[in-house]
Design a protein around this motif. Structure first.
Motif, PDB file in Angstrom:
ATOM      1  N   LEU A 177      -6.438  -6.876   0.445  1.00  0.00           N
ATOM      2  CA  LEU A 177      -6.864  -6.059  -0.688  1.00  0.00           C
ATOM      3  C   LEU A 177      -7.915  -5.028  -0.270  1.00  0.00           C
ATOM      4  O   LEU A 177      -7.870  -3.871  -0.707  1.00  0.00           O
ATOM      5  N   MET A 178      -8.861  -5.420   0.577  1.00  0.00           N
ATOM      6  CA  MET A 178      -9.843  -4.447   1.076  1.00  0.00           C
ATOM      7  C   MET A 178      -9.176  -3.382   1.930  1.00  0.00           C
ATOM      8  O   MET A 178      -9.535  -2.198   1.870  1.00  0.00           O
ATOM      9  N   THR A 179      -8.194  -3.776   2.724  1.00  0.00           N
ATOM     10  CA  THR A 179      -7.482  -2.803   3.562  1.00  0.00           C
ATOM     11  C   THR A 179      -6.712  -1.804   2.709  1.00  0.00           C
ATOM     12  O   THR A 179      -6.778  -0.585   2.930  1.00  0.00           O
ATOM     13  N   VAL A 180      -5.980  -2.308   1.713  1.00  0.00           N
ATOM     14  CA  VAL A 180      -5.217  -1.427   0.831  1.00  0.00           C
ATOM     15  C   VAL A 180      -6.156  -0.518   0.035  1.00  0.00           C
ATOM     16  O   VAL A 180      -5.915   0.693  -0.090  1.00  0.00           O
ATOM     17  N   GLY A 181      -7.238  -1.096  -0.511  1.00  0.00           N
ATOM     18  CA  GLY A 181      -8.186  -0.292  -1.274  1.00  0.00           C
ATOM     19  C   GLY A 181      -8.810   0.811  -0.441  1.00  0.00           C
ATOM     20  O   GLY A 181      -8.903   1.968  -0.874  1.00  0.00           O
ATOM     21  N   GLY A 182      -9.262   0.471   0.769  1.00  0.00           N
ATOM     22  CA  GLY A 182      -9.849   1.481   1.641  1.00  0.00           C
ATOM     23  C   GLY A 182      -8.863   2.564   2.018  1.00  0.00           C
ATOM     24  O   GLY A 182      -9.205   3.756   2.082  1.00  0.00           O
ATOM     25  N   ALA A 183      -7.594   2.190   2.261  1.00  0.00           N
ATOM     26  CA  ALA A 183      -6.579   3.174   2.639  1.00  0.00           C
ATOM     27  C   ALA A 183      -6.280   4.126   1.478  1.00  0.00           C
ATOM     28  O   ALA A 183      -6.146   5.340   1.675  1.00  0.00           O
ATOM     29  N   LEU A 184      -6.158   3.576   0.255  1.00  0.00           N
ATOM     30  CA  LEU A 184      -5.912   4.443  -0.903  1.00  0.00           C
ATOM     31  C   LEU A 184      -7.086   5.397  -1.139  1.00  0.00           C
ATOM     32  O   LEU A 184      -6.888   6.576  -1.453  1.00  0.00           O
ATOM     33  N   ALA A 185      -8.312   4.876  -0.979  1.00  0.00           N
ATOM     34  CA  ALA A 185      -9.485   5.741  -1.139  1.00  0.00           C
ATOM     35  C   ALA A 185      -9.482   6.854  -0.103  1.00  0.00           C
ATOM     36  O   ALA A 185      -9.827   8.007  -0.405  1.00  0.00           O
ATOM     37  N   ALA A 186      -9.089   6.530   1.132  1.00  0.00           N
ATOM     38  CA  ALA A 186      -9.025   7.549   2.189  1.00  0.00           C
ATOM     39  C   ALA A 186      -7.982   8.612   1.867  1.00  0.00           C
ATOM     40  O   ALA A 186      -8.212   9.818   2.068  1.00  0.00           O
ATOM     41  N   LEU A 187      -6.829   8.187   1.350  1.00  0.00           N
ATOM     42  CA  LEU A 187      -5.794   9.159   0.974  1.00  0.00           C
ATOM     43  C   LEU A 187      -6.292  10.065  -0.159  1.00  0.00           C
ATOM     44  O   LEU A 187      -6.049  11.281  -0.149  1.00  0.00           O
ATOM     45  N   GLY A 188      -6.975   9.462  -1.137  1.00  0.00           N
ATOM     46  CA  GLY A 188      -7.518  10.275  -2.218  1.00  0.00           C
ATOM     47  C   GLY A 188      -8.543  11.282  -1.734  1.00  0.00           C
ATOM     48  O   GLY A 188      -8.570  12.433  -2.182  1.00  0.00           O
TER      49      GLY A 188
END
Length: 494
Positions: free
Chosen positions: A342-353
């Motif tokens: 969940l932290m990995t997915v959250g961080g990746a989505l934030a980076a894309l945004g």
């Protein structure tokens, strides 16, 4: 009615007290986040009314940041030693009085002093809010829901601060942005009065590590000061190098003291646990990107797109909505995905945004094309991170050290925010080369957003690489090793 926590020396509040405790903790988190942003929009009016000089106005912000960042470790440890409710009440009273004094300030010096005292109060409140949640709610769905609400409160406070700063200044003058804290403090005190004891109310035989407190406070304060000034004086200036060098020396001395003292302010072994270490690294990188990006989104809206102060505040509301949605989703997804994924997915989505922000920050941008979509994607990713981040930060932490762990996490957040702002300001300045045209500014802001995206991607990578594999604990996958201490598990089982 309260239940004794087996082996913990504290209590587990009943359902009614736990609800009021959560209300108080969320109000505190909202208040601290609000005050970090509400004053910024009012600075021009403050300068005109009180007669600040060109450089003096910065200390309205810096006085709060330095006191807050420098005393977080001490505030967290005091909660362990004196009891979280005592520290919560004292911090609220101090913060409320300082806010009242700031609203009545008659000179630049009186306002800066009030802001510094506000920072002292906030340094007591921020760690306690997080620690109370981890003490009052056993590991599992109940704590996940509470941590999700904790993340929402912080996001709401930051967004409302930007909006309220503009609206209050326009309608009632700059003093209203200080006085608005007083009724919020009164509500938090009323909520705290309706809670019972929780955790250790006083840790027998343990003394405050005064040497460590002085070294940590001085070292962290100088570190934040050096980072704050680096954007103005330059990274290679004598002032910056001397300040950061002194900070490193003091923090090294702090580590040496902590290795020898029987009751440390920060037990070095706390960071040997991979979840705790990863959580603090993740938080530092996340705050570095988020705080700096907030600054540049505000500048982009006002200096490139031509928004006013109030319109800029409203433009941040989608970001708040995204964090709320992400936090709600995280409370359910953590039991399925676990904290690592969940932290990995959250961080990746934030980076894309954030990368979307960088690509869309053009001179002919608009709210729909350049702000709304990136805000929702980035904030959704950040919202997904709060529940697993809070869980990882307290993995294997015993009840007597929850304040210590909370102070450490909040220190990582504060130092990360100061570091990110200093780095991103430097990057933007190098790209603009001193030009002030809309095209040059948008190019500088875009470069800052790209760096922020890289920081968020690094946070996601750190979570994926450093966090241990998932295992079934407390009814759902979490980091390997028990999230709750033995005493907390005993309370949860009754």
């Amino acid at each position: 009615m309260e239940h004794k926590v087996a082996g913990g020396g504290g209590t587990e509040p009943d359902a009614r007290h736990a609800r009021w405790l959560l209300v108080g903790a969320l109000t505190v988190q909202f208040l601290v986040s609000l005050d970090m942003s509400v004053v910024n929009v009012a600075l021009p009016d403050i300068r005109g009314d009180l007669g600040f000089g060109p450089d003096g106005l910065l200390w309205v912000v810096n006085a709060y940041a330095l006191a807050f960042g420098g005393l977080l470790l001490l505030g967290g440890r005091l909660a362990d030693l004196a009891g979280p409710r005592r520290v919560l009440t004292a911090g609220l009273v101090l913060f409320g009085l300082a806010s009242l004094a700031g609203g009545l300030a008659w000179s630049p010096g009186s306002l800066v002093a009030a802001r510094a005292v506000q920072g002292v109060g906030a340094a007591a409140l921020a760690p306690v809010a997080f620690a109370l949640i981890t003490l009052a709610f056993p590991a599992g769905p109940a704590r996940s829901r509470a941590l999700g609400l904790w993340g929402m409160a912080g996001a709401a406070g930051g967004a409302v601060g930007v909006l309220a700063g503009g609206v209050l200044t326009d309608l009632a003058g700059w003093r209203a942005v200080m006085l608005v804290n007083v009724p919020i403090v009164a509500f938090a005190l009323a909520a705290a009065a309706r809670t019972g004891p929780v955790g250790r109310q006083r840790r027998s035989g343990a003394r405050l590590d005064l040497a460590g407190a002085l070294l940590a406070t001085a070292g962290t304060t100088l570190l934040v000061l050096g980072l704050v000034r680096a954007s103005d004086d330059g990274w290679g200036s004598a002032v910056t190098l001397a300040t950061l060098g002194a900070a490193v020396a003091l923090l090294a001395a702090f580590v040496a003291v902590e290795l020898r003292t029987p009751s440390p302010l920060l037990r070095p072994g706390l960071l040997r646990g991979r979840p705790v270490l990863t959580a603090n690294l993740f938080c530092l990188l996340l705050a570095s990107a988020q705080f700096g990006a907030f600054f540049f989104v505000s500048l982009y809206l006002q200096l490139v797109l031509g928004y006013g102060a109030t319109a800029t505040g409203f433009a941040f509301l989608p970001f708040c909505a995204g964090v709320v949605a992400g936090s709600i989703l995280a409370t359910r997804a953590v039991a399925v995905l676990g904290i690592r994924r969940l932290m990995t997915v959250g961080g990746a989505l934030a980076a894309l945004g954030m990368g979307w922000f960088a690509a869309a920050a053009t001179v002919d941008g608009s709210f729909l094309a350049s702000i709304l979509g990136p805000s929702l994607l980035c904030s959704l990713g950040i919202g997904l991170c709060f529940v697993p981040l809070g869980t990882a930060a307290t993995t294997d932490v015993v009840p007597g050290e929850t304040g210590m762990a909370s102070g450490l996490l909040n220190s990582s957040r504060q130092v990360g925010g100061s570091l990110g702002l200093a780095v991103l300001v430097t990057v933007a300045a190098q790209v603009t080369g001193g030009a002030t045209g809309r095209g040059a500014l948008s190019s500088g802001y875009a470069a800052a957003f790209w760096v922020a995206a890289g920081l968020l991607a690094a946070a996601a990578l750190a979570a994926y690489v450093l966090l241990p594999g998932e295992s079934r604990v407390a009814g759902g996958p979490v980091a390997a090793g028990p999230v709750a201490s033995e005493s907390e598990e005993g309370a949860a089982g009754r």
